[in-house]
Design a protein around this motif. Sequence first.
Motif, PDB file in Angstrom:
ATOM      1  N   HIS A 115       0.841  -1.200   0.000  1.00 62.82           N
ATOM      2  CA  HIS A 115       0.000   0.000   0.000  1.00 62.82           C
ATOM      3  C   HIS A 115       0.879   1.255   0.000  1.00 62.82           C
ATOM      4  CE1 HIS A 115      -3.524   2.290   2.115  1.00 62.82           C
ATOM      5  NE2 HIS A 115      -3.365   2.651   0.849  1.00 62.82           N
ATOM      6  N   HIS A 119       1.644   4.353  -2.956  1.00 61.92           N
ATOM      7  CA  HIS A 119       1.562   5.803  -2.764  1.00 61.92           C
ATOM      8  C   HIS A 119       2.888   6.483  -3.070  1.00 61.92           C
ATOM      9  CE1 HIS A 119      -2.406   6.683  -1.022  1.00 61.92           C
ATOM     10  NE2 HIS A 119      -2.390   5.403  -0.727  1.00 61.92           N
ATOM     11  N   HIS A 128      -3.430   2.787  -7.970  1.00 65.09           N
ATOM     12  CA  HIS A 128      -4.113   2.844  -6.664  1.00 65.09           C
ATOM     13  C   HIS A 128      -5.197   3.926  -6.646  1.00 65.09           C
ATOM     14  CE1 HIS A 128      -4.708   2.155  -2.441  1.00 65.09           C
ATOM     15  NE2 HIS A 128      -4.141   3.275  -2.036  1.00 65.09           N
ATOM     16  N   HIS A 132      -8.822   5.303  -4.402  1.00 60.68           N
ATOM     17  CA  HIS A 132      -8.897   6.619  -3.756  1.00 60.68           C
ATOM     18  C   HIS A 132      -9.900   7.565  -4.394  1.00 60.68           C
ATOM     19  CE1 HIS A 132      -6.079   6.700  -0.429  1.00 60.68           C
ATOM     20  NE2 HIS A 132      -5.452   5.749  -1.087  1.00 60.68           N
ATOM     21  N   HIS A 214      -6.962   8.254   5.779  1.00 58.84           N
ATOM     22  CA  HIS A 214      -6.149   7.902   4.611  1.00 58.84           C
ATOM     23  C   HIS A 214      -6.890   8.276   3.319  1.00 58.84           C
ATOM     24  CE1 HIS A 214      -3.289   5.772   2.114  1.00 58.84           C
ATOM     25  NE2 HIS A 214      -4.311   5.167   1.520  1.00 58.84           N
TER      26      HIS A 214
HETATM   27 ZN   LIG Z   1      -4.143   4.284  -0.295  1.00 59.27          ZN
END
Ligand SMILES: [Zn+2]
Length: 265
Positions: A115, A119, A128, A132, A214
């Motif tokens: 993860h 990012h 990803h 988001h 997050h």
């Molecule tokens: Zn994330």
Amino acid sequence: MDLSLFTALLVIFLISNFLLFALGGWWFFYHFLGPRIPHRAIHEKSPQKAQIIREIKNSISTQIIFFIMALGLYFLWKAGVTQIYTKWDERGIFYFLITFFLIQMAHDAWFYWTHRWMHEWKWLRKYHLAHHESQQPTPFASLSFHPVEAICHGLFWYIIAFLIPSHALWLWVFYSFMFYINMWGHTGFEFWHKDLLVKPIQKFLNTPTHHNLHHKYHNKNYGIYYNLWDKVCGTNHAKYEEEYRAIKAKTEAHKTSRIMKALGL
Ligand SMILES: [Zn+2]
Ligand SMILES: [Zn+2]
């Protein structure tokens, strides 16, 4: 177990998990319990219909990828090249029982690092973004991934199959457990105790507030089950404790006003 039985069980298993945790979680938190507990809400506004439709479409694509990857694992298991076993006593009952915890700790590390890399590594970040797109996620966001990210998550089961000798049952049980925890992280409601973050052991548990931040700020707070790697690596969001306390203060104020009302004050 022959291929046709495995395929049938796998299809039923994936669909029932989605119905139970994603659809069930959505109904429970957004229609049944949620409207009665606004004092526990983390979200500032209700998610849009378009977001939910997108989360469901992404989840279907993720489940198809998981289906294909599970079939691949089935063939590897049949070929005898994995460490998956099926006899209860093959490695002893003690090992059988701790396997679940071993898998969970391994997944906690796998999730945190992959993860975080999604990012921090520019070439991975674009894959990803699908997850988001949900700024205020719902239980449907639990499997809302770009296909590349879905493959990354599915790879974990291959790692387990080759590195941690596991009874086949745990691979099924752990999938449901992972989905269940993921659903909690995306509910948008906080249920943990108000002093959780200052308790000596409990403070290592993750909270929905943690993952919600997050999604809100798109950085920090990379963990899933435990607030361990984020603590060790200094990647907890600076606002985490403040936001957690603010949500719990809202809940406590609600409880106090109910008591006052009950007492006629
Ligand atoms: Zn994330
Ligand atoms: Zn998420």
